[in-house]
Write an enzyme that holds these catalytic residues in place. Structure first.
Site, PDB file in Angstrom:
ATOM      1  N   ARG A  15       0.836  -1.197   0.000  1.00 29.95           N
ATOM      2  CA  ARG A  15       0.000   0.000   0.000  1.00 29.95           C
ATOM      3  C   ARG A  15       0.877   1.255   0.000  1.00 29.95           C
ATOM      4  O   ARG A  15       2.081   1.201   0.232  1.00 29.95           O
ATOM      5  CB  ARG A  15      -0.927  -0.001   1.221  1.00 29.95           C
ATOM      6  CG  ARG A  15      -2.010  -1.044   1.179  1.00 29.95           C
ATOM      7  CD  ARG A  15      -2.785  -1.123   2.488  1.00 29.95           C
ATOM      8  NE  ARG A  15      -1.985  -1.699   3.554  1.00 29.95           N
ATOM      9  CZ  ARG A  15      -2.427  -1.900   4.798  1.00 29.95           C
ATOM     10  NH1 ARG A  15      -3.667  -1.545   5.123  1.00 29.95           N
ATOM     11  NH2 ARG A  15      -1.645  -2.456   5.706  1.00 29.95           N
ATOM     12  N   LYS A  75       1.412   2.059   7.307  1.00 32.63           N
ATOM     13  CA  LYS A  75       1.737   1.267   8.488  1.00 32.63           C
ATOM     14  C   LYS A  75       2.598   2.053   9.465  1.00 32.63           C
ATOM     15  O   LYS A  75       3.175   3.087   9.141  1.00 32.63           O
ATOM     16  CB  LYS A  75       2.458  -0.017   8.085  1.00 32.63           C
ATOM     17  CG  LYS A  75       1.571  -1.020   7.375  1.00 32.63           C
ATOM     18  CD  LYS A  75       0.346  -1.406   8.194  1.00 32.63           C
ATOM     19  CE  LYS A  75       0.701  -2.184   9.448  1.00 32.63           C
ATOM     20  NZ  LYS A  75      -0.502  -2.485  10.271  1.00 32.63           N
ATOM     21  N   HIS A  96      -1.116   1.799  16.260  1.00 33.98           N
ATOM     22  CA  HIS A  96      -1.368   0.637  17.110  1.00 33.98           C
ATOM     23  C   HIS A  96      -0.315   0.544  18.225  1.00 33.98           C
ATOM     24  O   HIS A  96       0.449  -0.420  18.322  1.00 33.98           O
ATOM     25  CB  HIS A  96      -1.374  -0.651  16.282  1.00 33.98           C
ATOM     26  CG  HIS A  96      -2.408  -0.674  15.194  1.00 33.98           C
ATOM     27  ND1 HIS A  96      -3.764  -0.771  15.459  1.00 33.98           N
ATOM     28  CD2 HIS A  96      -2.301  -0.583  13.838  1.00 33.98           C
ATOM     29  CE1 HIS A  96      -4.436  -0.768  14.320  1.00 33.98           C
ATOM     30  NE2 HIS A  96      -3.585  -0.637  13.323  1.00 33.98           N
ATOM     31  N   GLU A 118      -6.233   4.878  13.544  1.00 34.89           N
ATOM     32  CA  GLU A 118      -7.162   3.944  14.180  1.00 34.89           C
ATOM     33  C   GLU A 118      -7.888   4.505  15.394  1.00 34.89           C
ATOM     34  O   GLU A 118      -8.804   3.853  15.910  1.00 34.89           O
ATOM     35  CB  GLU A 118      -6.432   2.646  14.573  1.00 34.89           C
ATOM     36  CG  GLU A 118      -5.495   2.759  15.764  1.00 34.89           C
ATOM     37  CD  GLU A 118      -4.090   3.200  15.398  1.00 34.89           C
ATOM     38  OE1 GLU A 118      -3.212   3.174  16.285  1.00 34.89           O
ATOM     39  OE2 GLU A 118      -3.859   3.574  14.223  1.00 34.89           O
ATOM     40  N   SER A 134     -10.708  -2.640   8.275  1.00 30.97           N
ATOM     41  CA  SER A 134     -11.406  -3.711   8.990  1.00 30.97           C
ATOM     42  C   SER A 134     -12.308  -4.484   8.044  1.00 30.97           C
ATOM     43  O   SER A 134     -12.436  -5.713   8.146  1.00 30.97           O
ATOM     44  CB  SER A 134     -12.228  -3.120  10.136  1.00 30.97           C
ATOM     45  OG  SER A 134     -11.394  -2.502  11.103  1.00 30.97           O
ATOM     46  N   LEU A 240     -12.090  -5.738  19.081  1.00 29.08           N
ATOM     47  CA  LEU A 240     -11.354  -4.475  19.105  1.00 29.08           C
ATOM     48  C   LEU A 240     -11.756  -3.674  20.329  1.00 29.08           C
ATOM     49  O   LEU A 240     -12.945  -3.469  20.587  1.00 29.08           O
ATOM     50  CB  LEU A 240     -11.656  -3.646  17.846  1.00 29.08           C
ATOM     51  CG  LEU A 240     -11.076  -2.223  17.838  1.00 29.08           C
ATOM     52  CD1 LEU A 240      -9.558  -2.272  17.720  1.00 29.08           C
ATOM     53  CD2 LEU A 240     -11.678  -1.395  16.713  1.00 29.08           C
ATOM     54  N   ALA A 268      -7.032  -9.355  15.122  1.00 25.67           N
ATOM     55  CA  ALA A 268      -6.684  -8.372  16.154  1.00 25.67           C
ATOM     56  C   ALA A 268      -5.192  -8.330  16.434  1.00 25.67           C
ATOM     57  O   ALA A 268      -4.761  -7.692  17.405  1.00 25.67           O
ATOM     58  CB  ALA A 268      -7.438  -8.678  17.451  1.00 25.67           C
ATOM     59  N   ASP A 270      -2.753  -6.712  15.186  1.00 23.76           N
ATOM     60  CA  ASP A 270      -2.174  -5.372  15.269  1.00 23.76           C
ATOM     61  C   ASP A 270      -2.262  -4.799  16.675  1.00 23.76           C
ATOM     62  O   ASP A 270      -1.460  -3.945  17.055  1.00 23.76           O
ATOM     63  CB  ASP A 270      -2.899  -4.413  14.308  1.00 23.76           C
ATOM     64  CG  ASP A 270      -2.275  -4.405  12.919  1.00 23.76           C
ATOM     65  OD1 ASP A 270      -1.084  -4.760  12.809  1.00 23.76           O
ATOM     66  OD2 ASP A 270      -2.972  -4.060  11.956  1.00 23.76           O
TER      67      ASP A 270
END
Length: 371
Positions: A15, A75, A96, A118, A134, A240, A268, A270
């Site tokens: 990405r 990321k 995260h 997030e 998600s 989450l 989950a 991450d």
């Protein structure tokens, strides 16, 4: 503002933080956009497509980190990227932090202002910058689980949809939120025997009404989780807690009750994972086996479908990027308390309560950070 978008360097992460179209929007707002060469190749966006939109293509990530006021990524920054961050610079990406003390320490030491996709909230509730990934990860969890169930990949040799005269596989999805709902769509669509578990009766009512006879619901008490996991061919962890580490819902002892060759997919991961035996894996080496149970715990699942994921992500991240660039992060957050919830680290302090609580940092309130 000068905005930089480096090439992602995490394992098999294809990405990119800005599509050519997003870069063009920022340029139209009067900003300067620097893109590292080849950053968009993983989505089929080559350097010339960025140049055509007015962006400048830069040879190295070092130049981007050194000269740009805001860094837009996908990321969490890797160690070499954290080392390049500086005081006063804005980092806008997924972070995260709660299960990642090393990254948190590095970002605190950098002095940068770090905004996490997030934890940005939505005007109608939810986590709109997390939602599209998600959705992707939920749908991919069934694909990944179905592949891992194949005998050649260590699984039981079960076809999730079955065939006439042979029972379908049983899929248990723990969590009925965005990930779980999308996993259930794929699982039910394949014809698998699908069970969705959650602690919230409202969620169970919603998914039950939607799926009707195509999937069943079950309250996620510990006893019910234990029983359902023991019967499953595939278990998808889809829980989450915003900004916090995921709770451990499947213990190692439960693995001993499962069918040999059954599969666990931990979406989950991450946030630290919701299975006691989970550890992050990569697309190069996605699975491992504990107690005869196959674990799939790839930490950047959506990176495998990079073009779909990048465009879905940019749809929701670009509006905030424009506000931050147009107004500066302080004014943008003063005007938008939902964006302000994305602030996780600022000037050497942790500003997100769940991260501070999980990792033992003194909390600087978002209001004080903005002031």
């Amino acid at each position: 503002m000068r905005i930089g978008c480096p090439r992602e360097i995490k394992n098999r992460e294809y990405r990119v933080g800005l599509t050519p179209e997003s870069a063009g929007e920022l340029v139209m707002h009067g900003h300067e956009v620097w893109i590292e060469t080849c950053a968009g190749e993983g989505i089929g966006a080559f350097d010339d497509s960025y140049r055509e939109r007015g962006a400048r293509v830069i040879d190295t990530a070092e130049e981007i980190f050194a000269e740009c006021e805001m860094i837009v990524k996908v990321k969490e920054p890797q160690a070499e990227e954290i080392a390049r961050l500086r005081e006063g610079q804005v980092l806008y990406t997924y972070l995260h932090l709660a299960p990642d003390p090393k990254q948190t320490e590095g970002l605190v030491k950098s002095g940068a202002t770090c905004i996490a996709y997030e934890t940005v909230t939505g005007r109608r509730g939810g986590l709109p910058l997390l939602t599209p990934m998600s959705q992707v990860a939920g749908r991919m969890s069934i694909q990944a689980g179905a592949t891992a169930l194949e005998k050649a990949h260590g699984g039981r040799g079960v076809l999730l949809g079955g065939v006439p005269g042979v029972m379908p596989g049983k899929v248990v999805i723990i969590g009925g939120g965005v990930v779980g709902f999308n996993a259930a769509q794929m699982s039910a669509g394949l014809g698998a025997d699908t069970v969705i578990m959650d602690l919230d009766p409202t969620v169970l009512e919603k998914v039950g009404t939607h799926f009707e006879a195509r999937a069943s619901t079950r309250f996620a008490s510990r006893a019910n989780v234990e029983e359902s996991v023991a019967e499953a061919d595939l278990v998808v962890g889809a829980v989450l807690v915003p900004g916090a580490a995921a709770p451990k819902l499947v213990s190692r002892d439960m693995l001993k009750t499962m069918k040999p060759g059954a599969v666990l997919v931990d979406v989950a991961i991450d946030q630290g994972g919701c299975f006691e035996t989970s550890k992050a894996t990569t697309h190069d080496d996605p699975t491992y086996v504990i107690d005869d149970i196959v674990h799939y715990c790839v930490a950047n699942m959506p990176g495998a479908v990079s073009r779909t994921s990048t465009y879905a992500l940019n749809n929701v991240t670009l509006p905030h990027a424009l506000r931050i660039a147009d107004l500066g992060w302080k004014q943008a957050m003063s005007l938008d308390p939902h964006l302000a919830q994305g602030l996780n680290v600022h000037a050497g302090r942790v500003t997100y309560p769940a991260v501070a609580r999980e990792l033992g940092y003194d909390l600087l309130s978002i209001e004080d950070a903005i002031a």
